[in-house]
Scaffold this motif. Structure first.
Motif, PDB file in Angstrom:
ATOM      1  N   CYS A 174       6.821  -0.094 -10.852  1.00 59.68           N
ATOM      2  CA  CYS A 174       6.882   1.142 -10.061  1.00 59.68           C
ATOM      3  C   CYS A 174       5.529   1.844 -10.145  1.00 59.68           C
ATOM      4  O   CYS A 174       4.854   1.756 -11.164  1.00 59.68           O
ATOM      5  N   ASP A 175       5.186   2.581  -9.108  1.00 58.07           N
ATOM      6  CA  ASP A 175       3.942   3.368  -9.160  1.00 58.07           C
ATOM      7  C   ASP A 175       4.103   4.602 -10.046  1.00 58.07           C
ATOM      8  O   ASP A 175       3.142   5.082 -10.625  1.00 58.07           O
ATOM      9  N   LEU A 225      13.748   2.670 -18.410  1.00 60.32           N
ATOM     10  CA  LEU A 225      12.311   2.930 -18.385  1.00 60.32           C
ATOM     11  C   LEU A 225      11.526   1.612 -18.466  1.00 60.32           C
ATOM     12  O   LEU A 225      10.606   1.378 -17.679  1.00 60.32           O
ATOM     13  N   ILE A 226      11.929   0.759 -19.392  1.00 61.42           N
ATOM     14  CA  ILE A 226      11.258  -0.544 -19.554  1.00 61.42           C
ATOM     15  C   ILE A 226      11.463  -1.406 -18.299  1.00 61.42           C
ATOM     16  O   ILE A 226      10.538  -2.070 -17.828  1.00 61.42           O
ATOM     17  N   GLN A 227      12.683  -1.335 -17.751  1.00 63.74           N
ATOM     18  CA  GLN A 227      12.957  -2.074 -16.498  1.00 63.74           C
ATOM     19  C   GLN A 227      12.012  -1.618 -15.389  1.00 63.74           C
ATOM     20  O   GLN A 227      11.423  -2.442 -14.687  1.00 63.74           O
ATOM     21  N   ARG A 228      11.858  -0.304 -15.245  1.00 65.04           N
ATOM     22  CA  ARG A 228      10.995   0.253 -14.206  1.00 65.04           C
ATOM     23  C   ARG A 228       9.530  -0.148 -14.421  1.00 65.04           C
ATOM     24  O   ARG A 228       8.804  -0.424 -13.459  1.00 65.04           O
ATOM     25  N   ILE A 229       9.112  -0.189 -15.679  1.00 60.27           N
ATOM     26  CA  ILE A 229       7.729  -0.601 -15.985  1.00 60.27           C
ATOM     27  C   ILE A 229       7.538  -2.063 -15.578  1.00 60.27           C
ATOM     28  O   ILE A 229       6.543  -2.417 -14.944  1.00 60.27           O
ATOM     29  N   GLU A 230       8.529  -2.882 -15.922  1.00 57.34           N
ATOM     30  CA  GLU A 230       8.448  -4.319 -15.577  1.00 57.34           C
ATOM     31  C   GLU A 230       8.471  -4.533 -14.066  1.00 57.34           C
ATOM     32  O   GLU A 230       7.877  -5.473 -13.538  1.00 57.34           O
ATOM     33  N   GLU A 231       9.191  -3.652 -13.374  1.00 57.53           N
ATOM     34  CA  GLU A 231       9.261  -3.756 -11.902  1.00 57.53           C
ATOM     35  C   GLU A 231       7.987  -3.257 -11.225  1.00 57.53           C
ATOM     36  O   GLU A 231       7.844  -3.348 -10.015  1.00 57.53           O
ATOM     37  N   ASN A 236       0.809  -1.227   0.000  1.00 54.83           N
ATOM     38  CA  ASN A 236       0.000   0.000   0.000  1.00 54.83           C
ATOM     39  C   ASN A 236       0.841   1.275   0.000  1.00 54.83           C
ATOM     40  O   ASN A 236       0.306   2.380   0.092  1.00 54.83           O
ATOM     41  N   LYS A 237       2.155   1.135  -0.114  1.00 54.11           N
ATOM     42  CA  LYS A 237       3.018   2.328  -0.161  1.00 54.11           C
ATOM     43  C   LYS A 237       3.394   2.653  -1.612  1.00 54.11           C
ATOM     44  O   LYS A 237       3.478   1.767  -2.460  1.00 54.11           O
ATOM     45  N   ILE A 238       3.647   3.938  -1.859  1.00 56.38           N
ATOM     46  CA  ILE A 238       4.029   4.394  -3.201  1.00 56.38           C
ATOM     47  C   ILE A 238       5.519   4.111  -3.403  1.00 56.38           C
ATOM     48  O   ILE A 238       6.334   4.474  -2.551  1.00 56.38           O
ATOM     49  N   ILE A 239       5.857   3.492  -4.519  1.00 56.14           N
ATOM     50  CA  ILE A 239       7.272   3.284  -4.828  1.00 56.14           C
ATOM     51  C   ILE A 239       7.568   3.858  -6.209  1.00 56.14           C
ATOM     52  O   ILE A 239       6.973   3.448  -7.205  1.00 56.14           O
ATOM     53  N   GLY A 240       8.453   4.837  -6.226  1.00 56.42           N
ATOM     54  CA  GLY A 240       8.870   5.458  -7.482  1.00 56.42           C
ATOM     55  C   GLY A 240      10.304   5.099  -7.789  1.00 56.42           C
ATOM     56  O   GLY A 240      11.076   4.773  -6.881  1.00 56.42           O
TER      57      GLY A 240
END
Length: 204
Positions: free
Chosen positions: A118-119, A110-116, A97-101
């Protein structure tokens, strides 16, 4: 999710606190507490103060890099750099329930972050900024445009991307046209807190 983030600035505890308080007084609804040269003790203290202030103003309080501090003060979430803890590990520590950026600089980031999952993703820098010591290669508007187009070509849904790094008020319109969700601002707000309402008005 808010479209305007304030990344805190200041060399001392007092400067940081004053800048955060002033930004909240001027209507900021999202504060990322970032103080790179502080000791863990000082940073924890600042984060505790910031969380309390943000709660009073019903604003979101995000801690930069330090997951354990975020957990300790019950912050709303965390922002992680590319060389910090993994998103998965942070999610395990903080819960769902926490925001992770997460930060990104290249298309593969960018693609890595999408796959991970991130909020949100902080993508930058837009232009040179003195706020950050180890600055990644500057993207410019063209860099953002190329990355958004590449995601579309790969049929990847565009995530909530925040432009970061030397972002000015006059950049907002162009960034949003490209498909950028919001902006994370430090110097422009620290130096001129009244800019907060102008940024908000400029955002669709």
């Amino acid at each position: 999710m808010e479209k305007l983030q304030y990344i805190s600035q200041g060399q001392t505890m007092q400067e940081q606190e004053i800048n955060i308080r002033t930004a909240l007084d001027n209507g900021i609804q999202w504060v990322q507490v970032r103080w790179k040269n502080a000791s863990d003790k000082e940073l924890t203290e600042l984060c505790m103060v910031s969380k309390k202030l943000c709660s009073e103003y019903q604003a979101v309080c995000i801690v930069n890099d330090h997951v354990q501090i975020a957990k300790e003060i019950d912050a709303n979430g965390i922002h992680l750099g590319l060389n910090d803890l993994s998103i998965e590990t942070a999610r395990g520590i903080l819960g769902n329930n926490k925001i992770i950026g997460g930060t990104s600089n290249t298309l593969s980031d960018l693609i890595q972050r999408i796959e991970e999952e991130c909020d949100y993703i902080g993508l930058g820098p837009l232009r040179f900024t003195a706020t950050k010591e180890k600055l990644s290669p500057v993207l410019g508007f063209k860099g953002y445009e190329n990355m958004i187009n590449s995601l579309k070509e790969k049929s990847i849904a565009i995530p909530k991307i925040f432009a970061i790094g030397g972002v000015l008020l006059q950049d907002v319109g162009q960034l949003q046209q490209i498909g950028i969700y919001g902006v994370a601002v430090s110097g422009e707000i620290t130096n001129r807190p009244a800019a907060i309402s102008e940024f908000k008005k400029a955002m669709i």
